[in-house]
Motif scaffolding. Structure first.
Motif, PDB file in Angstrom:
ATOM      1  N   PRO A 113       6.967  13.096   9.074  1.00 55.32           N
ATOM      2  CA  PRO A 113       6.950  13.983   7.903  1.00 55.32           C
ATOM      3  C   PRO A 113       8.241  14.765   7.729  1.00 55.32           C
ATOM      4  N   ALA A 114       9.002  14.952   8.805  1.00 54.61           N
ATOM      5  CA  ALA A 114      10.254  15.700   8.686  1.00 54.61           C
ATOM      6  C   ALA A 114      11.269  14.954   7.821  1.00 54.61           C
ATOM      7  N   THR A 115      11.282  13.625   7.940  1.00 49.86           N
ATOM      8  CA  THR A 115      12.206  12.818   7.139  1.00 49.86           C
ATOM      9  C   THR A 115      11.529  12.189   5.933  1.00 49.86           C
ATOM     10  N   GLY A 116      10.189  12.222   5.894  1.00 47.87           N
ATOM     11  CA  GLY A 116       9.464  11.606   4.786  1.00 47.87           C
ATOM     12  C   GLY A 116       9.562  10.094   4.785  1.00 47.87           C
ATOM     13  N   THR A 117       9.707   9.498   5.966  1.00 48.84           N
ATOM     14  CA  THR A 117       9.862   8.042   6.050  1.00 48.84           C
ATOM     15  C   THR A 117       8.993   7.481   7.169  1.00 48.84           C
ATOM     16  N   GLY A 118       8.683   6.202   7.054  1.00 45.17           N
ATOM     17  CA  GLY A 118       7.946   5.504   8.099  1.00 45.17           C
ATOM     18  C   GLY A 118       7.112   4.379   7.533  1.00 45.17           C
ATOM     19  N   ARG A 119       6.169   3.910   8.351  1.00 45.96           N
ATOM     20  CA  ARG A 119       5.204   2.893   7.946  1.00 45.96           C
ATOM     21  C   ARG A 119       3.814   3.474   8.163  1.00 45.96           C
ATOM     22  N   PRO A 120       3.306   4.231   7.203  1.00 45.89           N
ATOM     23  CA  PRO A 120       2.003   4.862   7.400  1.00 45.89           C
ATOM     24  C   PRO A 120       0.826   3.904   7.278  1.00 45.89           C
ATOM     25  N   PHE A 121       1.050   2.700   6.735  1.00 44.99           N
ATOM     26  CA  PHE A 121      -0.062   1.780   6.476  1.00 44.99           C
ATOM     27  C   PHE A 121       0.161   0.445   7.172  1.00 44.99           C
ATOM     28  N   LEU A 122      -0.929  -0.125   7.696  1.00 38.43           N
ATOM     29  CA  LEU A 122      -0.835  -1.454   8.294  1.00 38.43           C
ATOM     30  C   LEU A 122      -0.602  -2.502   7.220  1.00 38.43           C
ATOM     31  N   TYR A 123      -1.282  -2.355   6.084  1.00 37.07           N
ATOM     32  CA  TYR A 123      -1.116  -3.314   4.989  1.00 37.07           C
ATOM     33  C   TYR A 123      -1.562  -2.645   3.695  1.00 37.07           C
ATOM     34  N   TYR A 124      -1.373  -3.347   2.596  1.00 37.83           N
ATOM     35  CA  TYR A 124      -1.797  -2.855   1.282  1.00 37.83           C
ATOM     36  C   TYR A 124      -2.909  -3.751   0.735  1.00 37.83           C
ATOM     37  N   ALA A 125      -3.912  -3.120   0.136  1.00 45.31           N
ATOM     38  CA  ALA A 125      -4.935  -3.843  -0.613  1.00 45.31           C
ATOM     39  C   ALA A 125      -4.552  -3.808  -2.089  1.00 45.31           C
ATOM     40  N   ASN A 126      -4.812  -4.897  -2.781  1.00 48.19           N
ATOM     41  CA  ASN A 126      -4.370  -5.033  -4.165  1.00 48.19           C
ATOM     42  C   ASN A 126      -5.533  -5.360  -5.094  1.00 48.19           C
ATOM     43  N   GLY A 127      -5.442  -4.850  -6.318  1.00 46.72           N
ATOM     44  CA  GLY A 127      -6.435  -5.148  -7.339  1.00 46.72           C
ATOM     45  C   GLY A 127      -5.827  -5.007  -8.717  1.00 46.72           C
ATOM     46  N   VAL A 128      -6.474  -5.635  -9.693  1.00 41.54           N
ATOM     47  CA  VAL A 128      -6.028  -5.565 -11.081  1.00 41.54           C
ATOM     48  C   VAL A 128      -7.271  -5.451 -11.957  1.00 41.54           C
ATOM     49  N   ALA A 129      -7.191  -4.586 -12.985  1.00 39.23           N
ATOM     50  CA  ALA A 129      -8.305  -4.435 -13.924  1.00 39.23           C
ATOM     51  C   ALA A 129      -7.782  -4.459 -15.344  1.00 39.23           C
ATOM     52  N   CYS A 130      -8.562  -5.059 -16.227  1.00 41.70           N
ATOM     53  CA  CYS A 130      -8.263  -5.071 -17.659  1.00 41.70           C
ATOM     54  C   CYS A 130      -9.495  -4.530 -18.386  1.00 41.70           C
ATOM     55  N   SER A 131      -9.315  -3.415 -19.110  1.00 42.05           N
ATOM     56  CA  SER A 131     -10.445  -2.791 -19.804  1.00 42.05           C
ATOM     57  C   SER A 131     -10.164  -2.672 -21.297  1.00 42.05           C
ATOM     58  N   GLU A 132     -11.223  -2.873 -22.088  1.00 42.58           N
ATOM     59  CA  GLU A 132     -11.155  -2.706 -23.538  1.00 42.58           C
ATOM     60  C   GLU A 132     -12.139  -1.627 -23.949  1.00 42.58           C
ATOM     61  N   VAL A 133     -11.689  -0.715 -24.837  1.00 39.03           N
ATOM     62  CA  VAL A 133     -12.524   0.396 -25.271  1.00 39.03           C
ATOM     63  C   VAL A 133     -12.546   0.466 -26.794  1.00 39.03           C
ATOM     64  N   LEU A 134     -13.528   1.191 -27.310  1.00 44.33           N
ATOM     65  CA  LEU A 134     -13.653   1.466 -28.749  1.00 44.33           C
ATOM     66  C   LEU A 134     -13.874   2.957 -28.914  1.00 44.33           C
TER      67      LEU A 134
END
Length: 784
Positions: free
Chosen positions: A608-629
């Motif tokens: 946290p002192a430098t604000g750098t590193g590898r905080p996560f083992l991996y990333y999960a990904n998703g995508v959404a498409c929404s339509e509204v009225l």
């Protein structure tokens, strides 16, 4: 630490219910039949008492005097305690100090407990608690994030993450935009409210039945307030009726109060919060005030960014340091920001301390960059999807502003896939045509990505333990540190164990989580329940399997390489013996059939002192498409259709995962549209139940909801059977609905103006955005 073997193959689907199969939730039939036991369903012990607390009606004040004589005299009251009656620690802050179990002279939010009552009935305890006469000396209070920022009130120091020289990049960028937003909080609104049952045991100890995501923390804090060693307290969690992060730290204060009353009376004590008290006394999702300053070129490619996120933390730190950290980590969402600075403030306000909620700050951080994407698109006259696609992480542009490399580039392909399967381009043109011919009703559509880091940002929490027993009939009992709150963790861990031994799932039982079976456990949170506990259980199974293999090889005189486990059988050379027969033989030959397991997440680090590193083992990904009225006369709206594509790696249980994706999306949609927490100027919560706080109903769900998992997508990291987490990432898919609402309103200006739309985007706020768009049009015509 011993390296876990990674050569466990993805099993053939011969034994029933192995990992990868869609097995039903282990308590599904109990849920629907009403036989699932929660805290309030447990048989009541003899001489049971019920607890309630008297709480502050001031946001910030000194207690001048407190007369509890009428409380003590109320019929049925057995004991009344205050801070002076706590024999051990008064402060029960989960990470940093600041949370007294009962206020000691100073109150810092309306609803803060100041004394506790034990009575012979729940009603008597609640009525008695209201009879206290308390005199206060009121003090100035900060209620909002704005007030805290103005007064520079923080529960923890502010932090910055920076790469390169964003100031120079912004100054040199061909185009530059600034924006701000308020992102509302969210009540957990679990079906089962906060509850616990504490029973005195020998040696001054207690046994705690708790509805908690973190039983080890409950055990530790109860021991501390009682002034006992931790081993004198046991905590058990069979299941929760929902948690969503609201029972990670917020369950412990109830258990501490009940334990103190049990100590004072020598009798068992149940403490169950009524819904209104639950909403007033317990923390929620942090609301945030965010700002961005973005520099970009004529194509919409970001050259530099300066982003601020400021969370309303409440009166104490609770988990806010890590929550604002995660908001900072996710201020990029799925986009390469090049030269970037992200600053995070942990604002102290005289309101209840906000706490963990599904996404843990990540959703609030993502909102600021998603607003910027829409704003850049309007500024340049481009389709927002094109701006998003241009800025996605990809090879060569794959290092985050905090220094972690995005190693697996799935999102560009996932976005393209959903763009095609949802027929985005044709539908968008149809929407444009519809809006031109429809003066009142307007449609909008948005396709938004999610990149969510998986691991606790507090490194020490990334560990888990498990205990596996095989009995002489071949049945298997598993215990681990994870808790079941409806998300299907127990069934997934059972499937992992079934796969390790290649036996039918119905041979496996996962028993209630208990601190005297698996100690020092981490909370079931951060989407890491299956990752951590599944690997710990697999480690235990590997140890037992190695013993069984060595035994079978020696006992039947074959090489160890000729011993394998297949379809409820143990193949030993040319023999194939039933699983249970081999287990009985192993027992008769004094082979241990029990083992503990352990797992610690590798590779992660952050400074946290430098604000750098590898905080996560991996990333999960998703995508959404929404339509509204939307209806531009009233601001009311409907979600017409949502398409979702989620990467679950090699899913442990596809049906469970799809259920989590659907539920997460709806909960995220509710956070951004209907769920509004309203406070008075004095800091009093005005939305204290379903009559005033609106969670999504069935009628709010998209009538056309299409959810799919990315096929054949094993996690590159060595997670359990190369699966990926699905607990939290889907919540942020709800951002697509909010972005689609902005898109619908933007159609009023031919998409040239992107209106501000703070969340929750209630009909009132949508109508305000419509009015702002009309004013913008009037200004343009006036200056034409």
């Amino acid at each position: 630490m011993r390296k876990l073997p990674l050569n466990v193959p993805v099993p053939a689907r011969n034994a029933r219910g192995l990992a990868g199969a869609s097995a039903i939730h282990e308590s599904a039939w109990k849920h629907v039949s009403g036989q699932a036991r929660y805290i309030d369903d447990l048989p009541e012990p003899e001489s049971l008492l019920h607890a309630a607390v008297g709480h502050s009606d001031q946001a910030h004040a000194r207690i001048v005097s407190m007369d509890l004589s009428e409380v003590s005299a109320y019929p049925g009251v057995v004991a009344v305690i205050t801070a002076a009656d706590v024999p051990g620690h008064l402060d029960i802050g989960p990470v940093f100090p600041g949370d007294p179990v009962l206020a000691d002279g100073l109150v810092e939010h309306i609803g803060q407990p100041i004394f506790a009552v034990a009575a012979t009935s729940h009603l008597a305890a609640r009525k008695a608690a209201r009879l206290a006469k308390v005199e206060y000396a009121t003090m100035e209070a900060a209620i909002t994030v704005d007030q805290a920022l103005e007064k520079q009130l923080f529960v923890r120091p502010s932090q910055t993450q920076q790469r390169g020289d964003p100031d120079d990049a912004l100054a040199r960028a061909p185009h530059r935009l600034r924006g701000e937003q308020y992102v509302g909080g969210q009540e957990h609104f679990y079906l089962e409210g906060q509850a616990c049952l504490v029973e005195p045991t020998e040696d001054r100890g207690v046994f705690v039945h708790t509805s908690s995501q973190h039983p080890s923390e409950v055990q530790k804090l109860v021991a501390e307030v009682l002034g006992l060693p931790i081993h004198e307290v046991q905590a058990e969690v069979r299941r929760m009726g929902g948690g969503f992060g609201g029972k990670e730290t917020q369950a412990a204060p109830l258990a501490c109060v009940a334990a103190l009353l049990a100590r004072a009376t020598g009798r068992p004590v149940k403490y169950r919060l009524a819904r209104a008290d639950d909403m007033i006394q317990t923390g929620k999702r942090h609301d945030f005030y965010n700002k961005y300053d973005i520099g970009f070129d004529g194509n919409g490619l970001i050259h530099g960014a300066d982003i601020m996120v400021a969370g309303r933390c409440g009166y104490s730190p609770d988990l806010s340091d890590a929550i604002v950290d995660r908001a900072m980590f996710h201020a990029d969402n799925a986009y390469f920001l090049d030269q970037a600075r992200v600053t995070g403030h942990r604002c102290k306000t005289h309101t209840v301390s906000n706490t963990a909620f599904r996404g843990f700050g990540g959703p609030q951080g993502m909102m600021v960059i998603e607003q910027a994407m829409d704003d850049i698109a309007s500024y340049l006259g481009r389709d927002p999807l094109d701006i998003r696609k241009l800025n996605l992480y990809r090879p060569g542009r794959d290092v985050t502003h905090y220094g972690q490399t995005v190693e697996q580039h799935l999102l560009p392909e996932m976005v393209d896939s959903l763009e095609a399967s949802s027929d985005y381009r044709q539908r968008r043109q149809d929407i444009i045509d519809f809006n031109r011919s429809s003066p009142v009703l307007k449609r909008g559509m948005a396709l938004t990505p999610v990149k969510f880091g998986i691991s606790f940002t507090a490194k020490h929490l990334n560990q888990a333990g498990a205990l596996v027993h095989i009995y002489t009939d071949g049945s298997i009992e598993v215990n681990h540190g994870g808790t079941e709150m409806g998300q299907g963790l127990y069934i997934k861990v059972a499937q992992v164990v079934a796969s390790a031994f290649q036996v039918d799932l119905d041979r496996i039982k996962v028993s209630a989580t208990r601190t005297d079976k698996v100690p020092n456990t981490s909370p079931t949170a951060a989407s890491s329940g299956s990752d951590l506990n599944g690997m710990a259980a697999l480690d235990a199974c590997e140890k037992i399997r190695a013993r069984l293999t060595a035994f079978a090889a020696h006992h039947w005189s074959v090489p160890a390489e000729q011993v394998s486990f297949v379809n409820n059988q143990v193949v030993i050379g040319s023999k194939s013996l039933p699983w249970a027969d081999v287990i009985r033989a192993a027992y008769m030959n004094r082979i241990s059939l029990s083992s503990s397991g352990f797992y610690a997440t590798p590779k992660i680090h952050y400074d946290p002192a430098t604000g750098t590193g590898r905080p996560f083992l991996y990333y999960a990904n998703g995508v959404a498409c929404s339509e509204v009225l939307i209806d531009t006369f009233t601001g009311e709206y409907r979600v017409l259709r949502t398409d979702i594509l989620q990467d679950a790696g090699r899913s442990l249980n596809p049906e469970i995962d799809i259920g989590q994706i659907e539920g997460g999306f709806i909960q995220g949609m509710g956070w951004l549209t209907t769920e509004e927490l309203v406070y008075s100027d004095e800091g009093r919560l005005l939305t204290t139940g379903p009559a005033t706080y609106k969670i999504p109903a069935v009628s709010d769900c998209p009538p056309d909801l299409r959810v799919a998992l990315v096929p054949e997508s094993p996690n590159r990291e060595a997670t359990v059977f190369h699966s990926k987490a699905v607990g939290e990432p889907p919540l942020m898919l709800g951002i697509a609905v909010w972005s689609a609402l902005r898109n619908a309103v933007a159609s009023l200006t031919d998409y040239r103006y992107s209106p501000r739309l703070d969340t929750p985007a209630t009909p009132e706020r949508v109508l305000a955005a419509v009015s702002a768009s009309q004013r913008w049009l009037d200004d343009q015509q006036e200056h034409a």
